[in-house]
Design an enzyme around this catalytic site. Sequence first.
Site, short mmCIF file in Angstrom:
data_model
loop_
_atom_site.label_atom_id
_atom_site.label_comp_id
_atom_site.label_asym_id
_atom_site.label_seq_id
_atom_site.Cartn_x
_atom_site.Cartn_y
_atom_site.Cartn_z
N ASP A 1 0.16 -3.85 -4.60
CA ASP A 1 1.55 -3.86 -5.08
C ASP A 1 1.67 -5.00 -6.08
O ASP A 1 1.61 -6.18 -5.71
CB ASP A 1 2.47 -4.06 -3.86
CG ASP A 1 3.96 -4.03 -4.23
OD1 ASP A 1 4.28 -4.23 -5.42
OD2 ASP A 1 4.77 -3.81 -3.32
N HIS A 2 1.86 -4.65 -7.35
CA HIS A 2 1.83 -5.67 -8.39
C HIS A 2 3.07 -6.58 -8.35
O HIS A 2 3.11 -7.61 -9.02
CB HIS A 2 1.71 -4.99 -9.76
CG HIS A 2 1.01 -5.84 -10.79
ND1 HIS A 2 0.64 -7.14 -10.56
CD2 HIS A 2 0.61 -5.56 -12.05
CE1 HIS A 2 0.05 -7.64 -11.64
NE2 HIS A 2 0.02 -6.69 -12.56
N ARG A 3 4.07 -6.22 -7.55
CA ARG A 3 5.22 -7.13 -7.40
C ARG A 3 4.83 -8.35 -6.57
O ARG A 3 5.44 -9.40 -6.66
CB ARG A 3 6.38 -6.42 -6.69
CG ARG A 3 6.98 -5.29 -7.50
CD ARG A 3 7.94 -4.48 -6.65
NE ARG A 3 7.30 -3.95 -5.45
CZ ARG A 3 7.93 -3.23 -4.53
NH1 ARG A 3 9.21 -2.98 -4.65
NH2 ARG A 3 7.28 -2.75 -3.47
N ILE B 1 1.20 -9.04 -5.68
CA ILE B 1 -0.15 -9.53 -5.93
C ILE B 1 -0.45 -9.40 -7.42
O ILE B 1 -0.19 -8.34 -8.02
CB ILE B 1 -1.16 -8.71 -5.10
CG1 ILE B 1 -0.94 -9.03 -3.61
CG2 ILE B 1 -2.60 -8.98 -5.51
CD1 ILE B 1 -1.49 -8.00 -2.69
#
Length: 432
Positions: A404-406, A408
């Site tokens: 989850d780029h939010r 990591i």
Amino acid sequence: MSKEIRPIHVPDIGDYKNVPVIEIMVQVGDTVAAEQSLLTLETDKATMDVPAPFAGVVKEIKVKVSDVISTGSLIMMMESSAAAATLTPASQPHQSAAPAAPQTPTQPATGTAPAASKVAAPVSLGEHFTGKSHASPSSRKFARELGVDLSRVKGSGIKGRVTKNDVQNFVKAALSQPQGAGGMPSGMPVLAMPVINFAKFGEIETKPLSRIKKISGANLHRNWVTIPHITQHDEADITEMEIFRKKLNEEYAAQGIKITPLAFILKAVVTTMQQFPDFNASLDVSGENLILKKYFHIGVAVDTPDGLMVPVVRDVEQKGIAQLAKELAEMGAKARDKKIPAVDMQGGCFTISSLGGIGGTAFTPIINAPEVAILGVSKASMKAVYIDSAFVPRMMLPLSLSYDHRVIDGASAARFTTYLAQVLADVRHFAL
Ligand code: COA
């Protein structure tokens, strides 16, 4: 006037045959006016409405969306009555009960057209028209394609009829709304899925989705569209691990325990998560805080004839390889026998999806929310790896980490897979 239940057939629709029903605008129990649209058919050239030949109450609907019908097909049973006819809105042409025999389709629905309100993802405005809409089939089709709820569009045509232009203006207005917290999305509206009559192109069969597929499908869909996914790919040299695993397998064969690479991967993932705590976390509901977990429960995707299930192995950090292998085998068998209780599929911190027993070189697994990462494992294979000025054969395991780029960032993900590959290359890391 006496009440009488009469069949409604598809009127003469010319040369068209096997035309799919794309919308049913009434329900059993509805009181409808004469000429009110009952359902919409779509040929490859146009859509057309089938109007009620008389006023009455819908008693039975004989077709469903996607059914294909032709001139004369029975579509509904309707009770005609004087009482029902008097319920027809004053603006509607009152007609006496017409014969139920096929008629020429009339163009527009002169009654209300609630159908468009059923399309998915309607465009809506803060302030909008909520009256009932009158629209031609082509305007309705246009609205449906754009995902516009017609009941929100104010018509500028004769008697307030909604025109294509009105639909276009509505979408333009929606797109020009500023975006803000709780505001409207800006950008292109999502198109509704086209309704296609596949039977037109060849033989087909309809197979209902299993209950598990329906449930997991809805979750996968939500996770895919709401989480910004990135997948980091890497490879681990598991040559030494495989030698050790085969030795262990000989030792544990007498106890009936089969050790696959997955038990090692489970342990290696937890060893890595202990170094990278943000991977053992969930966003809270506000989206402003990360909840860090101090326990290590790992979900493992299991392929069953009815669909995917994700039972959870608990407290992985406290268990040895043989114990994990035993639990994995038991869990897989229970899932396939549909004997996994719901509680055994809860509380996971991270998921592993292994297709290593099947094949493939890489894939992009979907995060199992509210977790923030998932590891996809593909089939290990012998590769020529350049070590100390020479190519040597090594057993390489492909790893695909979706995160989850939010929560990591890319650098952390690359560090995570690099460390994981090191742990798998030298399983003495388990003891650190
Ligand atoms: N590379 C090479 N071989 C592998 C491997 C890998 N990454 N992973 C497993 N294998 C081998 C095993 O050693 C075993 O070999 P053997 O029969 O010669 O001893 C064989 O593949 C079959 O292993 P499997 O029975 O699948 O056991 P597992 O412990 O690897 O996996 C499950 C257990 C429950 C995860 C697995 O059966 C399963 O359901 N996988 C599918 C999960 C899925 O559908 N994921 C997709 C989600 S999108």
